[in-house]
Design a protein around this motif. Sequence first.
Motif, PDB file in Angstrom:
ATOM      1  N   ALA A   1       0.790  -1.807   0.170  1.00 47.53           N
ATOM      2  CA  ALA A   1       0.038   0.016  -0.197  1.00 47.53           C
ATOM      3  C   ALA A   1       0.914   1.665   0.124  1.00 47.53           C
TER       4      ALA A   1
ATOM      5  N   GLU B   1       0.398   7.219   2.436  1.00 46.88           N
ATOM      6  CA  GLU B   1      -1.334   7.240   3.420  1.00 46.88           C
ATOM      7  C   GLU B   1      -2.211   6.018   3.697  1.00 46.88           C
ATOM      8  N   HIS B   2      -2.409   5.400   2.739  1.00 49.34           N
ATOM      9  CA  HIS B   2      -3.061   4.253   2.923  1.00 49.34           C
ATOM     10  C   HIS B   2      -1.573   3.626   4.111  1.00 49.34           C
TER      11      HIS B   2
ATOM     12  N   GLU C   1      -2.661   5.824   7.441  1.00 51.73           N
ATOM     13  CA  GLU C   1      -4.190   6.015   8.053  1.00 51.73           C
ATOM     14  C   GLU C   1      -4.568   4.727   8.171  1.00 51.73           C
TER      15      GLU C   1
ATOM     16  N   SER D   1     -13.581   2.768   8.625  1.00 52.85           N
ATOM     17  CA  SER D   1     -12.767   2.875   8.009  1.00 52.85           C
ATOM     18  C   SER D   1     -12.785   4.573   7.122  1.00 52.85           C
TER      19      SER D   1
ATOM     20  N   CYS E   1     -10.456  -0.179   5.693  1.00 56.97           N
ATOM     21  CA  CYS E   1      -9.750   0.153   4.679  1.00 56.97           C
ATOM     22  C   CYS E   1      -9.199  -0.507   3.637  1.00 56.97           C
TER      23      CYS E   1
ATOM     24  N   GLU F   1     -10.604   0.355  -0.340  1.00 56.98           N
ATOM     25  CA  GLU F   1      -9.355   1.041  -1.741  1.00 56.98           C
ATOM     26  C   GLU F   1      -9.268  -0.254  -2.952  1.00 56.98           C
TER      27      GLU F   1
ATOM     28  N   LEU G   1      -7.433  -2.597  -1.279  1.00 56.45           N
ATOM     29  CA  LEU G   1      -5.458  -3.026  -1.506  1.00 56.45           C
ATOM     30  C   LEU G   1      -5.325  -4.165  -1.025  1.00 56.45           C
TER      31      LEU G   1
END
Length: 381
Positions: free
Chosen positions: A34, A37-38, A41, A206, A179, A183, A185
Amino acid sequence: MAAARQAAEALKLDKLLLIPTRVPPHKALTEDVAGPEHRLEMTRFAVQALNLDGVAEASDLELRREGKSYTLDTLREIRALYPKGELFLLLGTDMFLTFHQWRHPEEIAKLCTLCAFHRSALDSAGDFASQKRRLERKFGAHVKFVDLQEVVDISSTRLRQMLPAGQGREFLAPAVYGCILREGLYGTSADLRRLDLEDLRCVALSMLDPRRIPHVLGTEETAAALALRWGADEESARRAALLHDCTKKFDKELQLALCRQYGIEPDAAERREGKLLHAITGAAVAYADFGVSGEVRDAIRWHTTGKADMTLLEKIIYLADYIEPTRDFCDLTELRRLAFEDLDGALLLGFTMAVEDLAKKGMPVHPNSVLARDYLKGKRP
């Protein structure tokens, strides 16, 4: 997370920093990793799930720094921030046993105490003791061991391999897993419009500021209890509660951008008071992106201001948001009791309290809240 929790307790730490790396110097990043930024987070969500009363903190220190993320550079920055602090560097098995091969280990040893903990039951006590003697003799290092009572024997590599098959969620905080699903991921590909309730909960959490997670979970449980009491559909109540604040963390500019995206025209009061916009945009996102029913969408839409002649689910979500257990801005004892004994009576009291509180603070009251209060007054004998 297990290691962090136990280390914080064993070392009696005042602060525990979890720092995602930007560019690890000891290995090449693979394509499925990832982005920074992820990862930051997800670290913030993990910190919230640790529930260490403000001790733990996610830091973007290395993400803000260009180049490879060398521990020595990080420790120097932390030392500048806390010149009188006692610093501990927490190390897993592999990192501790290879510490002498790091970049400038002698400098690191001067800046902190090395704290090694076992990652699995197979770690060798003999190897640890031998490495401790070596580091003390060669670098003058101070070394502590943290014995893990709770051992979670899973590698990040193995976990990333499990995720595309829908496995491994038990190793992750719910919002971290959410998350990943949201996203896409690590090779996951969830259909957000067809999530079961458990996955929706993770994804909804998330989307929040981590500090808001207890409120949303409290609203969900309160909404479910009210639905059972008054004969509404429990799953619809849970879905509405989970998504009611899904756009809450966005600023006014982004809220208005969402309004334009979904073809929404806020009224004058909503434009003036930006905090009202999340109910409108949240309803639109829940309906368009998560496939909720029109009934659930409308319950989210009216959970902030309310309106005259509300449906059963709209009433439940409005009250659940108001009285959930973490709410402590005023005395809610009577409102909480009434919510399970006289639903409309509780709603009338809630609107009356809200209107009076805003007026007392000199803040504008949305006309719909006044209309809702007066409508309920008209229904009372």
